[in-house]
Design an enzyme around this catalytic site. Structure first.
Site, PDB file in Angstrom:
ATOM      1  N   GLY A 260       2.815   4.741   4.348  1.00 32.66           N
ATOM      2  CA  GLY A 260       4.180   4.710   4.861  1.00 32.66           C
ATOM      3  C   GLY A 260       5.045   3.766   4.053  1.00 32.66           C
ATOM      4  O   GLY A 260       6.249   3.665   4.244  1.00 32.66           O
ATOM      5  N   THR A 261       4.376   3.087   3.130  1.00 30.64           N
ATOM      6  CA  THR A 261       5.029   2.044   2.357  1.00 30.64           C
ATOM      7  C   THR A 261       5.886   2.580   1.224  1.00 30.64           C
ATOM      8  O   THR A 261       6.719   1.878   0.692  1.00 30.64           O
ATOM      9  CB  THR A 261       3.943   1.141   1.769  1.00 30.64           C
ATOM     10  OG1 THR A 261       2.917   2.003   1.240  1.00 30.64           O
ATOM     11  CG2 THR A 261       3.322   0.282   2.837  1.00 30.64           C
TER      12      THR A 261
ATOM     13  N   ARG B 119      10.918  -7.651  -8.396  1.00 30.95           N
ATOM     14  CA  ARG B 119      11.662  -6.421  -8.675  1.00 30.95           C
ATOM     15  C   ARG B 119      11.578  -5.467  -7.488  1.00 30.95           C
ATOM     16  O   ARG B 119      10.504  -5.270  -6.913  1.00 30.95           O
ATOM     17  CB  ARG B 119      11.089  -5.744  -9.913  1.00 30.95           C
ATOM     18  CG  ARG B 119      11.826  -4.467 -10.311  1.00 30.95           C
ATOM     19  CD  ARG B 119      11.073  -3.647 -11.334  1.00 30.95           C
ATOM     20  NE  ARG B 119      10.906  -4.342 -12.605  1.00 30.95           N
ATOM     21  CZ  ARG B 119      11.855  -4.446 -13.535  1.00 30.95           C
ATOM     22  NH1 ARG B 119      13.034  -3.918 -13.329  1.00 30.95           N
ATOM     23  NH2 ARG B 119      11.621  -5.081 -14.658  1.00 30.95           N
TER      24      ARG B 119
ATOM     25  N   THR C 169      12.942   2.567   0.030  1.00 29.41           N
ATOM     26  CA  THR C 169      11.664   2.331   0.705  1.00 29.41           C
ATOM     27  C   THR C 169      11.400   0.836   0.883  1.00 29.41           C
ATOM     28  O   THR C 169      10.794   0.421   1.872  1.00 29.41           O
ATOM     29  CB  THR C 169      10.504   2.994  -0.068  1.00 29.41           C
ATOM     30  OG1 THR C 169      10.482   2.496  -1.411  1.00 29.41           O
ATOM     31  CG2 THR C 169      10.658   4.502  -0.103  1.00 29.41           C
TER      32      THR C 169
ATOM     33  N   GLN D  82      10.638  -1.154   4.377  1.00 26.60           N
ATOM     34  CA  GLN D  82       9.563  -2.108   4.632  1.00 26.60           C
ATOM     35  C   GLN D  82      10.107  -3.374   5.291  1.00 26.60           C
ATOM     36  O   GLN D  82       9.502  -3.924   6.209  1.00 26.60           O
ATOM     37  CB  GLN D  82       8.855  -2.473   3.322  1.00 26.60           C
ATOM     38  CG  GLN D  82       8.005  -1.359   2.762  1.00 26.60           C
ATOM     39  CD  GLN D  82       6.847  -1.025   3.680  1.00 26.60           C
ATOM     40  OE1 GLN D  82       5.948  -1.820   3.859  1.00 26.60           O
ATOM     41  NE2 GLN D  82       6.891   0.134   4.293  1.00 26.60           N
TER      42      GLN D  82
ATOM     43  N   GLY E 206       5.018  -8.426  -3.344  1.00 22.58           N
ATOM     44  CA  GLY E 206       4.812  -7.559  -2.189  1.00 22.58           C
ATOM     45  C   GLY E 206       5.936  -7.669  -1.186  1.00 22.58           C
ATOM     46  O   GLY E 206       6.591  -8.696  -1.081  1.00 22.58           O
TER      47      GLY E 206
ATOM     48  N   GLU F 123       4.865  -7.136   4.176  1.00 15.62           N
ATOM     49  CA  GLU F 123       4.589  -8.063   5.267  1.00 15.62           C
ATOM     50  C   GLU F 123       5.616  -9.168   5.421  1.00 15.62           C
ATOM     51  O   GLU F 123       5.787  -9.725   6.500  1.00 15.62           O
ATOM     52  CB  GLU F 123       3.192  -8.673   5.054  1.00 15.62           C
ATOM     53  CG  GLU F 123       2.127  -7.599   5.071  1.00 15.62           C
ATOM     54  CD  GLU F 123       0.763  -8.084   4.616  1.00 15.62           C
ATOM     55  OE1 GLU F 123      -0.224  -7.765   5.275  1.00 15.62           O
ATOM     56  OE2 GLU F 123       0.688  -8.803   3.605  1.00 15.62           O
TER      57      GLU F 123
END
Ligand SMILES: Cc1cc2nc3c(=O)[nH]c(=O)nc-3n(C[C@H](O)[C@H](O)[C@H](O)COP(=O)(O)OP(=O)(O)OC[C@H]3O[C@@H](n4cnc5c(N)ncnc54)[C@H](O)[C@@H]3O)c2cc1C
Ligand code: SF4
Ligand code: FES
Ligand code: FES
Lengths: 730, 328, 168
Positions: A472-473, A615, A621, A625, A689, A692
């Protein structure tokens, strides 16, 4: 052919920014979007498989002990029942993330209430579900008086790796300002919308399993180990995964059980967990108890920083919720004490749930920081800005790119943050007190080894293949965008195939490392492809400008390839650079809430997150997140709490009616700012990342806003109405 | 789910006859019964599908009230023009419950008969006197967060979880019940649900073979109607506490104070002492506090649900303040 | 009487325990309708029965003889997606996609409910007129959980479609 990069040095070339296609970072719609919205994207349990049997797990109605006998005959005569699987290889727990081997505990040895003990297989789901409730078995259950269930009273072991520096107690007593406060957070469930599921097929030599998994590269080893097979004999497929959030990092009981059944019965077998089983048998995030000690000089410069936490876990598990992870490096304070301890109790397995560690550690820290700002009498944004350290406060390492100050400043500005004096109960709208709060965000950056194959077809299109998953990321998007940017192809000329162990091994999706790791593997392969194309075009690689399927102002790819197919496997490995820098994503949250002065109900009016995570590979998307993380922040702040029975330790609220994940109405307008950043130390594509970060501290912004609204300093997450009214001054 | 015999009733009497057997259950919307059958909390041998019986109408009564058929969906009731205009309390209570998808299936009768959400009741690996008489009450020593503080017994501390019935109780509605012989009886909503006492398995006064045919609302009365539901999330959650109120003032004094409470007991809770206290008096913070004292006199908590006592007090105060237009 | 699904008729299942949801997913090979909880607690299984949205997990297939059911597969296809389906793609109104068919079926019915003038818990007045506002959409869509937290984008997608319909 393969190409390899082990990153030991920052990559400051910024190669992607020099490309011509102009799609990297663009907010492009997902290539998998139409399949998802039309219901044609197949998830694990949905592959049409002829002659498929249905299995339902049977679970233990006691806490600790052993199954001594299973009476298969008790169900074998029921309509449609084909078999009862009680094979020794059945697993009792889910594997922890990146375990790479099967959980050790056999299903017959029971360590928590609700543990799977056997599988009933029948012709239809209805038959299997009913029979599973009728299976009889003998067991020996330990006296519950001897079974530790309460993390408060169970003995705790300190974890290795504590930080002790200077003298915190001395700093606290000498300080102009200090805060010594204990916060608690409750357990969480990942509650991915797709329950864990597997369809296993065995052709006598090879096992093929469609499953709902995040990390096929580890899962294949875990499953092979569980079954006593070689990895070559196993194929895992997870093209679409209905959310994971940590709960599908390791193989869980249904996948092992379905596989054993399929091999034994020589027929395909599907096993899908019920929602209640997902709650009771997979993973919980541990509850925590955290003591924060912060001392500061009169201007709010930290002199002491203490963060001690107790979490819980089943015996025999090494994972411990890493509550202190970002506390290690986020703020200054030369006198430091950071210590994690683990209580061993017989509740279900504790494991990774979105943002393990920071998800609960950051809210507690950022609440304590709010209390400190109040004491010092300065703007809480300013308190954070004053305490951004130059170097890692205990290890002395430099930071890689860090945008914390920018996030705080840009976030405050966009939110319209009032930096003036802060007093609770200044704004009221009828029954509602209105207030604002803020918090910093931090989430350690990780990368992992990754492989991907990129093939340029003679027709000038590209194919990317890896067993990396998209949970889903947005992996389908960003992998395509990296390849398209490097090879000068629009998105519809790049086909991305994911989630199949027949492809090169990706890093798996977890720990927010997916995009930067797999993106880097694709990048590495594309650099080689570009070199080949450059030599065909008779230019140097640096001079090669590719766009829209050809050299700018020159030959098309089809012409250059001239019927040839070019393929490289990119292999990316994290290098020594991880030892040279402290790398993390950062951010800031701002929230406005209203608290009902009678009922203590809290509603978030608006919320903003500003994040710096290197980046941005796809702005659409990535923003999603961030939005998702903020929604989880709302859940952590206000509604999510696992309840455990004090008598036998079972999960009491084991469904989506009583475990309250936020609903539409809980989530107001949200604003996301993605701060422009390139982190050359993070990965060769300068990305970190984002999966989270959006929930690493956000709950504190809401909690701090509750205090600012109504004066209730609630020391426990989630801040449900009962806790708010108990803390509300009269 | 255990196998069952599936029968379709084509007439009311037929349905009632079929339901006279102990192992038989009527199914209307199915949103509660199927839920519990999957968990094997309910294990009927026979299901009688009543959902196509002609009991879905909502009609005016001769005296100006409203007769809501047992099979009218919650949605149909909440959007009914007269309900919206004259019984807004009922519309509000229904709209505060569940989700639109569920309300589209849920029926008047099924909603009244919905069973408790007690976590131990719905988990067949746990003791529960309601589900399995004599097995004990898991909630008493366990997690009683959802549980009752009024009218409990040593056997069971469960709550009736619904919203619609709380509003109906405040409105003075009556449940119309038919049996297999074609007899009907009327039971006020306030007397329809039972307290657990030493028969915790009994939720309400329905006997085997009885079918709810309608709920009858008396003619509308003057006054403000409010339904306040406190919940942990802002929608799609059961009440921690709820208050239904019909309040009227004349010359600054209460002339009507019909109150009912959800989330506090095994039934929509009503206490006649409340209106006795309020009627004829001027609203004041002190009076509201006294009302809460009366309501919660004798309340008993069981660990996790202790919050309900202060929360009920505060919610009652908020509702009375809102209904009387008082600034507190 | 048979059951009609997306304009095709089917015989009812033999086992009367089969829910409408499992009938669609298993028996008919229409897995677009999702199972998230099987207990009416998530909305992933939302389908339209004669235009009304329901949770197909809490309904027996046997109770739908003669009914007309529309599932996500009946609302649009990759080649011919509905307006809402397109808007979800454009606004990234999903992440993992598992709640998505339920959200879209639900939103399809919801817009009709507002057009009917039906009130919600978020409506200031019960008697209308009903408007398509953020607050209304959020309350009315609350029966559809999205654990990925795509809510803001889902609301934006629905608002877009509603605005376009309004203009039309
Ligand atoms: C996730 C979830 C959230 C919910 N939230 C709420 C909420 O917030 N507030 C709320 O009030 N409710 C809530 N509900 C409950 C919902 O309102 C009920 O499930 C519904 O009202 C039951 O109606 P039904 O017609 O579907 O009943 P069924 O499931 O068909 O029947 C329930 C019971 O009633 C009996 N019965 C049905 N009709 C009759 C009749 N005419 N005569 C005699 N007996 C009959 C049946 O035999 C059965 O025992 C929620 C439900 C779920 C699943
Ligand atoms: S409170 Fe009632 S329903 Fe709940 S466990 Fe006890 S007896 Fe059962
Ligand atoms: S699957 Fe039906 S509501 Fe969750
Ligand atoms: S998109 Fe994953 S649950 Fe909604």
């Amino acid at each position: 052919m393969s190409a390899h990069l082990k990153q030991d040095e920052p990559d400051t070339r910024n190669v992607l920014d020099g490309m011509e296609q102009g799609i990297i970072g663009q907010p492009l719609a997902r290539p998998d979007g139409l399949a998802k919205v039309t219901g044609t994207a197949p998830y694990a349990a949905e592959y049409p498989v002829a002659d498929c049997l249905e299995g339902v797990l049977v679970t233990a109605p006691f806490t600790r002990g052993e199954i001594t006998a299973i009476d298969k005959a008790s169900v074998l005569s029921m309509p449609g029942v084909v078999a009862v699987i009680d094979d020794e290889r059945l697993t009792a727990r889910a594997a922890q993330g990146t375990a790479g081997e099967a959980p050790e505990q056999p299903a017959r040895e029971v360590g928590y209430f609700g543990q799977p003990i056997a599988l009933v297989v029948a012709q239809s789901f209805e038959q299997a579900r009913d029979a599973a409730k009728h299976l009889t078995f003998d067991y020996r259950a330990d006296d519950l008086d001897d079974v530790p269930l309460d993390p408060e009273t169970a003995g705790a072991e300190p974890q290795d790796g504590a930080t002790r520096q200077g003298d915190l107690a001395q700093a606290m007593s000498a300080a102009a300002h200090s805060v010594d406060v204990t916060y608690t957070t409750e357990g969480h469930n990942s509650a991915a919308m797709e329950p864990h599921a597997a369809i296993a097929q065995w052709d006598g030599t090879k096992l093929t399993v469609h499953a709902s998994l995040q990390m096929l590269n580890y899962n294949i080893a875990e499953l092979a180990d569980a079954l006593g097979l070689q990895e070559e004999q196993v194929r895992l497929i997870s093209r679409y995964v209905g959310g994971g959030f940590g709960s599908k990092l390791g193989i869980s009981e249904e996948t092992v059980a379905a596989s054993i059944a399929a091999m034994e019965l020589e027929r395909p077998v599907r096993v899908v967990l019920s929602r209640q089983q997902v709650f009771q048998t997979i993973m919980r995030r541990s509850e925590t108890k955290q003591r924060l000690r912060l001392s500061a000089d009169k201007d709010g410069h930290l002199t002491g920083f203490g963060h001690e936490a107790r979490v819980s876990q089943l015996p025999g598990e090494t994972f411990a919720e890493p509550v202190l992870q970002s506390s290690e490096f986020l703020y200054a304070g030369e006198n430091r004490l950071l210590q994690l301890e683990v209580a061993r109790i017989h509740r279900m397995t504790a494991g990774s749930v979105r943002a393990p560690g920071e998800a609960v550690g950051m809210p507690a820290l950022e609440s304590a920081m709010d209390m400190l700002a109040q004491q010092v009498g300065i703007d809480p944004v300013e308190l954070r800005l004053r305490n951004i350290p130059e170097r890692h406060p205990s290890e002395g390492l430099p930071y890689s790119s860090r945008k914390l100050a920018e996030c705080l400043e840009q976030g405050a500005k966009a939110f319209g943050w009032d930096s003036g004096a802060r007093q609770p109960r200044q704004h009221r709208d009828g029954e509602w007190w209105i207030g604002t709060g803020m918090a910093s965000a931090a989430r350690v950056h990780n990368v992992a080894e990754a492989r991907a194959r990129v093939t340029l077809k003679p027709d000038g299109t590209a194919l990317v293949e890896t067993d990396m998953t998209d949970i889903g990321t947005g992996t389908y998007s960003i992998v395509g965008q990296v390849a398209g940017e490097m090879l000068g192809l629009p998105m519809d000329q790049v086909l991305v195939e994911l989630g199949d162990t027949e492809f090169p091994r990706g890093p798996g999706s977890g720990g927010s490392w997916g995009a930067s790791s797999i993106g880097s593997a694709v990048f590495v392969a594309c650099e080689e492809l570009r070199a080949k194309l450059a030599s065909k075009a008779g230019v140097s690689t640096d001079e090669l400008k590719l766009k829209d399927g050809g050299v700018v102002g020159g030959a098309t790819l089809v012409e250059l390839l001239d019927g040839e197919e070019l393929s490289f496997e990119g292999h990316y490995e994290p290098g020594d650079i991880a030892d040279d820098y402290t790398a993390s994503g950062y951010g800031a949250f701002f929230a406005q809430v209203r608290v009902n002065r009678f009922t203590g109900e809290t509603r978030v009016d608006r919320m903003l997150g500003a994040f710096g995570f290197g980046r941005v590979l796809n702005a659409k998307t990535a923003r999603s997140q961030c939005l998702g993380g903020i929604v989880w922040s709302i859940g952590t702040a206000l509604t999510e709490s696992l309840l455990f029975d004090p008598v036998d330790g079972h999960v009491v609220n084991c469904d989506l009616a009583e475990y309250h994940v936020p609903v539409h109405r809980d989530v107001p307008d949200l604003e996301v700012i993605m701060v422009e950043e390139r982190d050359p130390a993070a990965s060769p594509i300068q990305a970190k990342g984002i999966g989270e970060l959006g929930m690493c501290g956000g709950a504190a912004a809401i909690g701090n806003a509750i205090y600012n609204a109504c004066g209730a300093r609630v020391l426990s997450f989630p801040m449900t109405p009962d806790k708010v009214i108990a803390a509300m001054p009269d | 789910m255990k196998p069952f015999d599936f029968q379709r009733a084509d007439r009311l009497e037929h349905a009632a006859q079929l339901c006279a057997d102990e192992g038989t259950r009527a199914i209307a919307g199915g949103t509660n019964l199927i839920d519990l059958m999957k968990l094997q909390v309910e294990t009927p041998q026979t299901l009688v599908d009543i959902h196509r019986l002609p009991l879905g109408r909502i009609d005016d009564t001769d005296d100006g009230g409203l007769r809501i058929g047992a099979l009218a969906t919650n949605t149909a009731t909440a959007v009914h023009e007269r309900v919206r205009r004259e019984y807004p309390l009922l519309a509000r209570a229904i709209l505060a419950g569940a989700s639109q998808q569920l309300r589209n299936k849920a029926t008047t009768g099924g909603n009244l008969c919905q069973r408790t959400r007690c976590y131990y009741f719905t988990n067949i690996d746990q003791p529960c006197n309601k589900r399995e008489p004599g097995s004990g009450c898991g909630a008493l020593k366990g997690v009683a967060r959802l549980h009752a503080v009024l009218g409990t017994s040593d056997e069971c501390i469960a709550t009736y979880p619904g919203d619609m019935a709380v509003a109906m109780a405040a409105l003075g509605a009556v449940v119309e019940i038919a049996d297999a012989k074609g007899h009907t009886r009327n039971v006020p909503v306030r007397d329809f649900h039972c307290l657990p006492g030493d028969t915790p398995w009994r939720d309400n006064v329905l006997e085997d073979g009885e079918i709810i045919t309608a709920v009858i609302l008396p003619p509308p009365v003057a006054g403000r109607q409010l339904y306040r539901k406190v919940r942990e999330r802002s929608s799609y959650a059961f009440a921690m506490v709820s208050v239904a109120a019909i309040v009227a003032l004349e010359d600054g004094r209460f002339t009507r104070a019909d109150l009912a409470f959800g989330g506090l007991a095994h039934k929509p809770w009503q206490d006649p002492r409340l209106s006795a206290l309020l009627l004829g008096k001027e609203p004041s913070a002190k009076l509201f506090d006294e009302a809460a004292d009366v309501l919660l006199d004798g309340a008993q908590s069981y660990g996790e649900n202790a919050y309900k006592i202060p929360l009920a007090r505060r919610t009652l105060t908020a509702v009375l303040a809102e209904a009387t237009g008082m600034e507190l | 009487m048979p059951i009609t699904i997306n304009s095709q008729t089917y015989d009812l299942p033999e086992d009367n325990r089969v829910t409408l949801l499992d009938f669609l997913r298993h028996d008919l090979g229409l897995p677009g309708t999702k199972k998230g909880c099987d207990h009416g607690q998530c909305g992933a299984c939302t389908v339209l029965v004669d235009g009304m949205r329901i949770n197909s997990c809490l309904s027996l297939a046997a109770m739908h003889d003669g009914d007309h059911i529309t599932t996500i597969e009946g609302l649009g296809t990759p080649a011919a997606p509905s307006k809402l389906q397109q808007a979800f793609v454009e606004h990234d109104g999903y992440q993992c996609g598992y709640c998505t068919p339920g959200q879209i079926c639900s939103a399809t019915a919801m817009l009709q409910e507002i057009a009917n003038g039906w009130p919600s818990d978020a409506s200031d007045s019960l008697e209308g007129p009903m408007v398509v506002s953020g607050a209304e959409i959020r309350e009315r869509m609350s029966g559809n959980l999205c654990r990925c937290g795509a809510y803001a984008n889902i609301v934006a997608a629905i608002e877009d479609v509603a605005a376009a319909e309004d203009a039309a």
